[in-house]
Design a protein around this motif. Structure first.
Motif, PDB file in Angstrom:
ATOM      1  N   GLY A 187       6.341  39.415 -34.443  1.00 58.94           N
ATOM      2  CA  GLY A 187       4.785  39.304 -35.044  1.00 58.94           C
ATOM      3  C   GLY A 187       3.878  39.931 -34.350  1.00 58.94           C
ATOM      4  O   GLY A 187       4.101  40.089 -33.079  1.00 58.94           O
ATOM      5  N   CYS A 219       6.360  40.148 -39.288  1.00 63.22           N
ATOM      6  CA  CYS A 219       5.139  39.166 -39.681  1.00 63.22           C
ATOM      7  C   CYS A 219       3.806  40.148 -39.117  1.00 63.22           C
ATOM      8  O   CYS A 219       4.014  40.281 -37.916  1.00 63.22           O
ATOM      9  CB  CYS A 219       5.179  37.840 -39.119  1.00 63.22           C
ATOM     10  SG  CYS A 219       6.618  37.000 -39.481  1.00 63.22           S
ATOM     11  N   ILE A 235       5.757  40.183 -43.790  1.00 62.82           N
ATOM     12  CA  ILE A 235       5.125  38.971 -44.312  1.00 62.82           C
ATOM     13  C   ILE A 235       3.608  38.752 -43.759  1.00 62.82           C
ATOM     14  O   ILE A 235       3.237  39.128 -42.329  1.00 62.82           O
ATOM     15  CB  ILE A 235       5.851  37.625 -43.795  1.00 62.82           C
ATOM     16  CG1 ILE A 235       7.325  37.671 -44.233  1.00 62.82           C
ATOM     17  CG2 ILE A 235       5.207  36.186 -44.174  1.00 62.82           C
ATOM     18  CD1 ILE A 235       8.085  36.293 -43.797  1.00 62.82           C
ATOM     19  N   LYS A 236       2.516  38.227 -44.567  1.00 62.33           N
ATOM     20  CA  LYS A 236       1.263  38.201 -44.123  1.00 62.33           C
ATOM     21  C   LYS A 236       1.355  36.707 -43.388  1.00 62.33           C
ATOM     22  O   LYS A 236       1.493  35.951 -43.888  1.00 62.33           O
ATOM     23  CB  LYS A 236       0.303  38.331 -45.132  1.00 62.33           C
ATOM     24  CG  LYS A 236      -1.021  38.237 -44.546  1.00 62.33           C
ATOM     25  CD  LYS A 236      -2.006  38.545 -46.090  1.00 62.33           C
ATOM     26  CE  LYS A 236      -3.496  38.451 -45.573  1.00 62.33           C
ATOM     27  NZ  LYS A 236      -4.156  37.654 -44.857  1.00 62.33           N
ATOM     28  N   VAL A 258       4.252  34.180 -36.828  1.00 69.79           N
ATOM     29  CA  VAL A 258       5.677  34.076 -36.727  1.00 69.79           C
ATOM     30  C   VAL A 258       6.296  32.854 -37.360  1.00 69.79           C
ATOM     31  O   VAL A 258       7.517  32.711 -37.617  1.00 69.79           O
ATOM     32  CB  VAL A 258       6.042  34.532 -35.094  1.00 69.79           C
ATOM     33  CG1 VAL A 258       6.043  35.778 -34.976  1.00 69.79           C
ATOM     34  CG2 VAL A 258       5.577  33.549 -34.189  1.00 69.79           C
ATOM     35  N   ALA A 311       5.592  31.758 -40.145  1.00 67.76           N
ATOM     36  CA  ALA A 311       5.949  31.734 -41.332  1.00 67.76           C
ATOM     37  C   ALA A 311       7.237  32.437 -41.570  1.00 67.76           C
ATOM     38  O   ALA A 311       7.884  32.057 -42.374  1.00 67.76           O
ATOM     39  CB  ALA A 311       4.814  32.958 -41.890  1.00 67.76           C
ATOM     40  N   GLY A 312       7.658  33.297 -40.518  1.00 66.72           N
ATOM     41  CA  GLY A 312       8.982  34.108 -40.335  1.00 66.72           C
ATOM     42  C   GLY A 312      10.038  32.832 -40.041  1.00 66.72           C
ATOM     43  O   GLY A 312      11.093  32.935 -40.662  1.00 66.72           O
TER      44      GLY A 312
END
Ligand SMILES: Cc1cc2nc3c(=O)[nH]c(=O)nc-3n(C[C@H](O)[C@H](O)[C@H](O)COP(=O)(O)OP(=O)(O)OC[C@H]3O[C@@H](n4cnc5c(N)ncnc54)[C@H](O)[C@@H]3O)c2cc1C
Ligand code: FES
Length: 304
Positions: free
Chosen positions: A135, A158, A166-167, A170, A172-173
């Motif tokens: 990230g 991220c 990915i916006k 981390v 979100a990852g």
């Protein structure tokens, strides 16, 4: 006296730089998760830095450093190719436990990509399936994507601004990895304390082991001064000798963050005085007066 020559340097951004340092004994002994304490010159502060890589054949260790204050900025200016570090002590800390896990997620937030790399590589070498999550604030700040990606079976990128991958952060990852894999044995997370806290919270409900690497203020690095005291499951531990890796679900991150802010004022003053002394350096050289000598933060940290 032995000097530790800088045989390679790379600048990843305005504030992040890599030093490859000649130190055959350290390169031979280093294990994933360990760190060194570095003095860049005889009057310099001792600062802990993770061994981000080591090459036993070349006899070198790699440090990746973020210029955040007086010493790391001074090193950014002075540690050029061919120069030498004055002191490199280590390897310190308990090596990361590379267990029997079959599927591991290694998460690096910003600079954390560098210290998590040796663990990702060790897991890969142990035969585990490695998912890497990195990230950064934006694409321009990314580094080691190829190097880190090479030891991962899957890499999730991220960025806060969405300029790559990915916006989002981390976490979100982590959600993506948890959605796609229901057989993850372990997470290894390294980055700023607030990021490690967020990741530990993201994995807590799934009851998946989550190891983090803590970065409290350190002085001696030998368990003597108490400066690196951290709270783990209600118990006091010293990160330099009991860590720096700990179970993220047991870490009191709020206490860690409070302790990291204890010397903000002194750190700001030290950085400011150093910047002023840099400007004065254009004047004819003369010995520093007592008032001009930068304060040694270790005096203030001692006793914890
Ligand atoms: C085990 C461990 C491994 C680390 N690995 C790395 C690394 O690989 N790369 C990297 O860039 N940084 C790493 N750090 C953090 C690094 O040691 C600090 O950024 C550095 O000491 C800051 O010194 P300064 O004079 O430039 O900044 P200062 O202005 O003195 O401090 C800036 C911030 O750095 C932290 N800090 C200050 N002094 C210390 C100290 N003695 N020990 C730990 N943190 C301190 C504090 O949070 C402070 O707010 C690590 C820290 C630990 C404990
Ligand atoms: S730095 Fe850990 S006890 Fe002193």
């Amino acid at each position: 006296m032995q000097k530790f020559e800088i045989v390679a340097r790379e600048d990843f951004s305005d504030v992040t730089y890599l030093l490859e340092v000649l130190h055959p004994a350290m390169a031979k002994a280093a294990q994933p998760g360990q760190f060194v304490i570095v003095m860049s010159h005889p009057e310099g502060e001792r600062i802990p830095l993770t061994i981000a890589d080591y090459d036993r054949a070349k006899g070198t260790i790699t440090l990746v450093i973020q210029a955040v204050g007086k010493t790391t900025r001074e090193m950014q200016r002075d540690c050029v190719l061919g120069s030498s570090l004055y002191g490199v002590t280590g390897p310190m800390g308990i090596p990361s436990h590379i267990g029997e896990a079959k599927k591991v997620v290694c998460v690096g937030g910003g600079l954390g990509v560098a210290p998590v790399f040796p663990q990702a590589r060790a897991y890969k070498e142990s035969g585990a399936y490695v998912i890497g999550i990195v990230g950064f604030r934006s694409k321009e700040l990314m580094f080691w994507q190829d190097k880190f990606g090479a030891v991962c079976d899957q890499l999730i990128v991220c960025t806060d601004d969405g300029s790559a991958g990915i916006k989002g952060m981390v976490t979100a990852g982590i959600k993506k990895a948890l959605r796609e894999h229901d057989d993850i044995d372990e997470f290894v997370v390294i980055g700023p304390p607030v990021m490690m806290k967020g990741c530990a919270e993201a994995t807590r409900a799934h009851k998946i082991k989550t190891m983090v690497s803590l970065n409290p203020l350190m002085v001696d690095g030998t368990g003597m001064c108490g400066g690196c005291r951290v709270k783990i499951g209600g118990e006091v531990k010293f990160a330099c000798v009991d860590g720096p890796d700990f179970d993220g679900h047991l870490v009191d991150f709020d206490d860690l963050m409070t302790r990291l802010r204890r010397f903000t004022e002194q750190e700001k003053n030290a950085a400011q005085r150093w910047s002023e002394s840099c400007r004065m350096a254009t004047a004819p050289a003369r010995p520093r007066t007592e008032e001009e000598v930068l304060p040694d933060p270790f005096d203030e940290v001692q006793g914890g």
